[in-house]
Motif scaffolding. Structure first.
Motif, short mmCIF file in Angstrom:
data_model
loop_
_atom_site.label_atom_id
_atom_site.label_comp_id
_atom_site.label_asym_id
_atom_site.label_seq_id
_atom_site.Cartn_x
_atom_site.Cartn_y
_atom_site.Cartn_z
N THR A 1 -93.04 -15.99 46.06
CA THR A 1 -92.45 -14.95 45.22
C THR A 1 -93.06 -14.94 43.80
O THR A 1 -93.21 -13.89 43.21
CB THR A 1 -90.92 -15.14 45.11
OG1 THR A 1 -90.69 -16.51 44.79
CG2 THR A 1 -90.22 -14.80 46.41
N ILE A 2 -93.45 -16.12 43.30
CA ILE A 2 -94.02 -16.17 41.94
C ILE A 2 -95.54 -16.39 41.98
O ILE A 2 -96.29 -15.66 41.33
CB ILE A 2 -93.37 -17.32 41.13
CG1 ILE A 2 -91.87 -17.05 40.98
CG2 ILE A 2 -94.03 -17.47 39.75
CD1 ILE A 2 -91.07 -18.25 40.54
N TYR A 3 -96.00 -17.37 42.76
CA TYR A 3 -97.41 -17.79 42.67
C TYR A 3 -98.37 -16.95 43.52
O TYR A 3 -99.57 -16.96 43.26
CB TYR A 3 -97.55 -19.27 43.07
CG TYR A 3 -96.69 -20.19 42.25
CD1 TYR A 3 -96.90 -20.31 40.88
CD2 TYR A 3 -95.66 -20.91 42.84
CE1 TYR A 3 -96.09 -21.14 40.12
CE2 TYR A 3 -94.86 -21.75 42.08
CZ TYR A 3 -95.07 -21.86 40.73
OH TYR A 3 -94.28 -22.68 39.98
N ASN A 4 -97.84 -16.28 44.54
CA ASN A 4 -98.71 -15.51 45.43
C ASN A 4 -97.92 -14.38 46.08
O ASN A 4 -97.74 -14.34 47.29
CB ASN A 4 -99.29 -16.47 46.49
CG ASN A 4 -100.30 -15.79 47.40
OD1 ASN A 4 -100.92 -14.80 47.02
ND2 ASN A 4 -100.44 -16.30 48.61
N PRO A 5 -97.43 -13.43 45.23
CA PRO A 5 -96.56 -12.39 45.79
C PRO A 5 -97.33 -11.41 46.68
O PRO A 5 -98.52 -11.17 46.47
CB PRO A 5 -96.02 -11.67 44.54
CG PRO A 5 -96.96 -12.01 43.44
CD PRO A 5 -97.64 -13.30 43.79
N SER A 6 -96.64 -10.84 47.66
CA SER A 6 -97.27 -9.82 48.51
C SER A 6 -97.45 -8.55 47.69
O SER A 6 -96.54 -8.16 46.94
CB SER A 6 -96.39 -9.53 49.73
OG SER A 6 -96.85 -8.35 50.34
N PRO A 7 -98.58 -7.86 47.83
CA PRO A 7 -98.75 -6.59 47.13
C PRO A 7 -97.76 -5.52 47.60
O PRO A 7 -97.58 -4.51 46.95
CB PRO A 7 -100.20 -6.20 47.47
CG PRO A 7 -100.55 -6.98 48.69
CD PRO A 7 -99.74 -8.24 48.63
N ARG A 8 -97.09 -5.78 48.73
CA ARG A 8 -96.15 -4.80 49.28
C ARG A 8 -94.70 -5.27 49.20
O ARG A 8 -93.87 -4.91 50.03
CB ARG A 8 -96.52 -4.46 50.73
CG ARG A 8 -97.91 -3.81 50.81
CD ARG A 8 -98.30 -3.48 52.23
NE ARG A 8 -97.40 -2.49 52.83
CZ ARG A 8 -97.47 -2.09 54.09
NH1 ARG A 8 -98.39 -2.60 54.90
NH2 ARG A 8 -96.64 -1.18 54.55
N GLY A 9 -94.39 -6.11 48.21
CA GLY A 9 -93.00 -6.54 48.00
C GLY A 9 -92.50 -7.39 49.15
O GLY A 9 -93.05 -8.45 49.44
N GLY A 10 -91.46 -6.91 49.85
CA GLY A 10 -90.85 -7.68 50.94
C GLY A 10 -91.58 -7.52 52.27
O GLY A 10 -91.15 -8.06 53.29
N LEU A 11 -92.72 -6.79 52.24
CA LEU A 11 -93.49 -6.61 53.47
C LEU A 11 -94.85 -7.31 53.34
O LEU A 11 -95.36 -7.50 52.23
CB LEU A 11 -93.72 -5.12 53.75
CG LEU A 11 -92.47 -4.26 53.95
CD1 LEU A 11 -92.85 -2.80 54.18
CD2 LEU A 11 -91.62 -4.78 55.11
N CYS A 12 -95.44 -7.66 54.49
CA CYS A 12 -96.71 -8.39 54.50
C CYS A 12 -97.86 -7.49 54.04
O CYS A 12 -97.99 -6.34 54.50
CB CYS A 12 -96.97 -8.88 55.92
SG CYS A 12 -98.55 -9.72 56.11
N GLY A 13 -98.70 -8.03 53.14
CA GLY A 13 -99.85 -7.28 52.66
C GLY A 13 -100.94 -7.10 53.72
O GLY A 13 -101.77 -6.21 53.62
N VAL A 14 -100.91 -7.96 54.75
CA VAL A 14 -101.93 -7.88 55.80
C VAL A 14 -101.52 -6.89 56.89
O VAL A 14 -102.27 -5.98 57.24
CB VAL A 14 -102.17 -9.27 56.46
CG1 VAL A 14 -103.21 -9.19 57.57
CG2 VAL A 14 -102.58 -10.30 55.40
#
Ligand code: AP5
Ligand code: MG
Length: 214
Positions: A139-152
Motif C-alpha cells: 500500500t505504501i512502498y509499491n502501490p498498484s497503479p490501479r488502486g485495489g485492482l492488479c496493475g498486471v
C-alpha cells in the motif's frame, strides 16, 4: 549475462523474495518458482495437496519436507526450467537442500535478502496480493497503479491469510529456527551472497542485480 542462472532466494517472510523474483524473472526470462504460491493455488483449487497443506500455512508452520520436495521435483522437470530458474521459498530446511542435491540440481547462486524482524512486522500489514495472478504490491512502498485492482491483470487485490500479526511472528520464529541454518550450508559451498534489504524497493533490486552479476 550468458551463463544459466539457477538461483535460490533465501530470506525471512516479507524480506522481498517474491518481489525480487518477479523482477529477475522478467530480466533474464527464467521462471520464478514459489513453493508458497504453488501451495496457495492448490488451496484455492481445493486439491488434495491444498487440503493437506492448508492448516500448516494458516498456523505459519512449514509444510512437511516430502510434500514440497515432490512439488519442486515435478516443477523443475518442466521444459521452461532448462535455461535456469529462481527458487523463491525453497529450500527452507537442510533436508530440502539435500534433496535438491540428490536430484542433481546444480545451484549457481544463493542470495539471502536480510531485513530486521521489526521492519517485517510493520511491512507485512501493507502487503496486497492479486488473487488472480499473484502479483505482489504494498500500500505504501509499491502501490498498484490501479488502486485495489492488479496493475498486471486487473484482478482483485487481497490480504494473505497468513499475514495476520500473530501468524507473521510465528513464521519469523520458524524462519530463524529452520531456514536460517541454510545460510551456513551455502556459505560452506561458497555460493552465498548477502543483500541487505533497503527501504526503497528499487535499491534492493540494484543490490540484488549487483550480487548476481558481480
Ligand atoms: P511463502 O509464500 O514463500 O512465504 P514467505 O517465505 O513467508 O515469504 P513471503 O511470500 O511472505 O514474503 P516475500 O519474501 O516473498 O516478500 P514479498 O516480496 O511478498 O510461504 C508461505 C507458506 O508456505 C510458509 O509459511 C509455509 O507454510 C509454506 N511453504 C512454502 N515453501 C515451503 C517450503 N519450501 N517448505 C515448507 N513449507 C513451505 O514482500 C513483502 C511485502 O513487502 C510486499 O508487500 C512488498 O511489496 C513489500 N516490499 C518488498 N520489498 C520491499 C522493500 N525493499 N521496501 C519496502 N517494501 C518492500
Ligand atoms: Mg513470497
Amino acid at each position: 549475462m550468458n551463463r544459466a542462472i539457477k538461483l535460490i532466494l533465501l530470506g525471512a517472510p516479507g524480506a522481498g523474495k517474491g518481489t525480487q523474483a518477479e523482477i529477475i524473472s522478467k530480466k533474464y526470462a527464467i521462471p520464478a518458482i514459489s513453493t508458497g504460491a504453488i501451495i496457495r493455488s492448490a488451496i484455492a483449487n481445493g486439491t488434495e495437496l491444498g487440503k493437506a497443506a492448508a492448516s500448516y500455512i494458516e498456523r505459519g508452520e512449514l509444510v512437511p519436507d516430502a510434500v514440497v520436495i515432490d512439488i519442486i521435483k515435478e516443477r523443475l522437470a518442466a521444459p521452461d526450467c532448462r535455461n535456469g530458474f529462481i527458487l523463491d521459498g525453497f529450500p527452507r530446511t537442510v533436508p530440502q537442500a539435500q534433496a535438491l542435491e540428490d536430484m542433481g540440481v546444480e545451484i549457481t547462486d544463493v542470495i539471502s535478502i536480510e531485513v530486521p524482524d521489526e521492519t517485517i512486522m510493520t511491512r507485512m500489514s501493507g502487503r496486497r496480493v492479486c488473487e488472480v495472478c499473484g502479483a505482489t504490491y504494498h500500500t505504501i512502498y509499491n502501490p498498484s497503479p490501479r488502486g485495489g485492482l492488479c496493475g498486471v491483470c486487473g484482478g482483485q487485490l487481497t490480504v494473505r491469510k497468513d499475514d495476520k500479526p500473530e501468524v507473521v511472528s510465528e513464521r519469523l520464529a520458524v524462519y530463524h529456527r529452520q531456514t536460517e541454518p541454510l545460510k551456513a550450508y551455502y556459505a560452506d559451498k561458497d555460493i552465498l551472497k548477502i543483500v541487505v534489504g533497503q527501504e526503497k524497493l528499487e535499491d534492493t533490486t540494484a543490490l540484488t542485480a549487483k550480487a548476481l552479476e558481480g
